[in-house]
Design a protein around this motif. Sequence first.
Motif, PDB file in Angstrom:
ATOM      1  N   ARG A  82       0.842  -1.207   0.000  1.00 60.32           N
ATOM      2  CA  ARG A  82       0.000   0.000   0.000  1.00 60.32           C
ATOM      3  C   ARG A  82       0.882   1.265   0.000  1.00 60.32           C
ATOM      4  O   ARG A  82       0.672   2.189  -0.779  1.00 60.32           O
ATOM      5  CB  ARG A  82      -0.919  -0.023   1.235  1.00 60.32           C
ATOM      6  N   ASP A  83       1.900   1.281   0.866  1.00 60.23           N
ATOM      7  CA  ASP A  83       2.760   2.469   0.946  1.00 60.23           C
ATOM      8  C   ASP A  83       3.543   2.684  -0.353  1.00 60.23           C
ATOM      9  O   ASP A  83       3.731   3.819  -0.789  1.00 60.23           O
ATOM     10  CB  ASP A  83       3.736   2.347   2.120  1.00 60.23           C
ATOM     11  N   LEU A  84       4.015   1.602  -0.939  1.00 60.98           N
ATOM     12  CA  LEU A  84       4.751   1.740  -2.199  1.00 60.98           C
ATOM     13  C   LEU A  84       3.821   2.213  -3.318  1.00 60.98           C
ATOM     14  O   LEU A  84       4.211   3.047  -4.141  1.00 60.98           O
ATOM     15  CB  LEU A  84       5.408   0.413  -2.590  1.00 60.98           C
ATOM     16  N   CYS A  85       2.583   1.718  -3.339  1.00 62.87           N
ATOM     17  CA  CYS A  85       1.608   2.194  -4.334  1.00 62.87           C
ATOM     18  C   CYS A  85       1.393   3.692  -4.171  1.00 62.87           C
ATOM     19  O   CYS A  85       1.187   4.402  -5.159  1.00 62.87           O
ATOM     20  CB  CYS A  85       0.269   1.472  -4.183  1.00 62.87           C
ATOM     21  N   GLY A  86       1.463   4.161  -2.926  1.00 61.13           N
ATOM     22  CA  GLY A  86       1.304   5.595  -2.655  1.00 61.13           C
ATOM     23  C   GLY A  86       2.363   6.433  -3.358  1.00 61.13           C
ATOM     24  O   GLY A  86       2.161   7.611  -3.617  1.00 61.13           O
TER      25      GLY A  86
END
Length: 465
Positions: free
Chosen positions: A90-94
């Motif tokens: 999720r954080d990397l997609c951000g």
Amino acid sequence: MATLTFLGAAGSVTGSKHLVEAGGKKLLMDCGLFQGGKELRLRNWDPLPIDPATIDWIVLSHAHIDHTGYLPRLLRDGFRGTIYANSATRDLCGILLPDSARIQEEDAEHAAYKGFSKHENPQPLYTVEEAQAALGRIQVIPDTAAFRISSQFSARLLGAGHILGSSMIELTITENGKPTVVVFSGDVGRYDQPILRDPEPPPRCDVLVCESTYGDREHPGDSPLDALAEIITRVSKRGGAIVMPAFALGRTQLLMYYLRQLENWDRIPTLPVYVDSPMAVSVTDLYQRYKKEFDVDFQREAQNGDPLNCREFHLTRSAEESKQINKLNAPCIILSASGMATGGRVLHHLARRLPDSRNAVLLAGFQAEGTRGRSLAEGAKTLRIHGEDVPVKAEIIPLHQFSGHAGRSELLRWMGGLADAPRQTYLVHGEPEAASALQAGIRERFKWRADVAAYRQKVKLTPQG
Ligand SMILES: [Zn+2]
């Protein structure tokens, strides 16, 4: 009966989208963008063969754009369900999705400005705002614990060792009280590599959907450190610069880690190292935050300092800083995205450095068909960049040791972790030669039946008898 439809990464390595239907519900495994040659990229503009509004859930294996980059478009086209991912993904997609949207917006503006689009007013595939909306739909699910999605589906993520947060997914489909277990490999990583843990063995399954990126190739067994030390020493002696097109996520951090080690052992001269990608800077920060996800060596080194920081290290965020690098005439190392030179800042570094035979371009990752990276690897004499033919005089060095994907024998080693043969095996995420070579390898080694998945093919998932 449950079905599986291959809506991408079948016959190609990009555009991962595997649709599972059961009990009137639809679940999509990954939602990737097609990347590479024009024919593939144009597929991103074709409407999906199903209405996105009818998809209930999406589960993500990892953050790479060829597994997530279609999410904002799916939302624009009507998807209103929930997206599940672990917290690192999720954080990397951000970081990755808004960046992908910016590239789409810039491409559309560029096409409008140059007037080479067929369309009066070229539109981006999606916007930054739509990428933000997609991020808002991601719900974090735990690593390793099974997660119940609905009465039909439950999912469990297991470490795939490919990038931070990367997972294989065990999907249990329950119909009429009978479970069918499908394992999606996601992208399988490497064994015995620094930073990342080894891929976990696949859990028992009825159906296996396995990637085949390097199904026809082994990675060289020699040490990447030796190769890297030799190249850097040789090129810097002749006064050249080294450009490394690298994905901001994964490859960049691995290269930085190796450079730092070589410096510590005095095996390379101290050169200025430029990481020219705002996204790589953000991802590297995230690596610090997720230290506990990595292998024990990396955790220990991170306790004693920053293992991703070279002696003369420059992170460039602004476009102005990036342009300054062009003025440098002394030996240096430039890491910049995109990894296959399909776009991004690496293009202006290539345009600047390719015409000089003192320089070298190090290709450290997979180079898909139809990309500039592939043309370089295949010995192109000129490269088209920003509308001009740039002569290729620099030394071009493909270095497969740095791949984040399992090589052929590593894929077979991973599958060998299954005690029982799956009843069905489908090979995805590989160019046709790679997928059929892996198919032959599976038949020979395990005597299993394996099929190469075809784009838009729909298969039945038969429950146990
Ligand atoms: Zn990947």
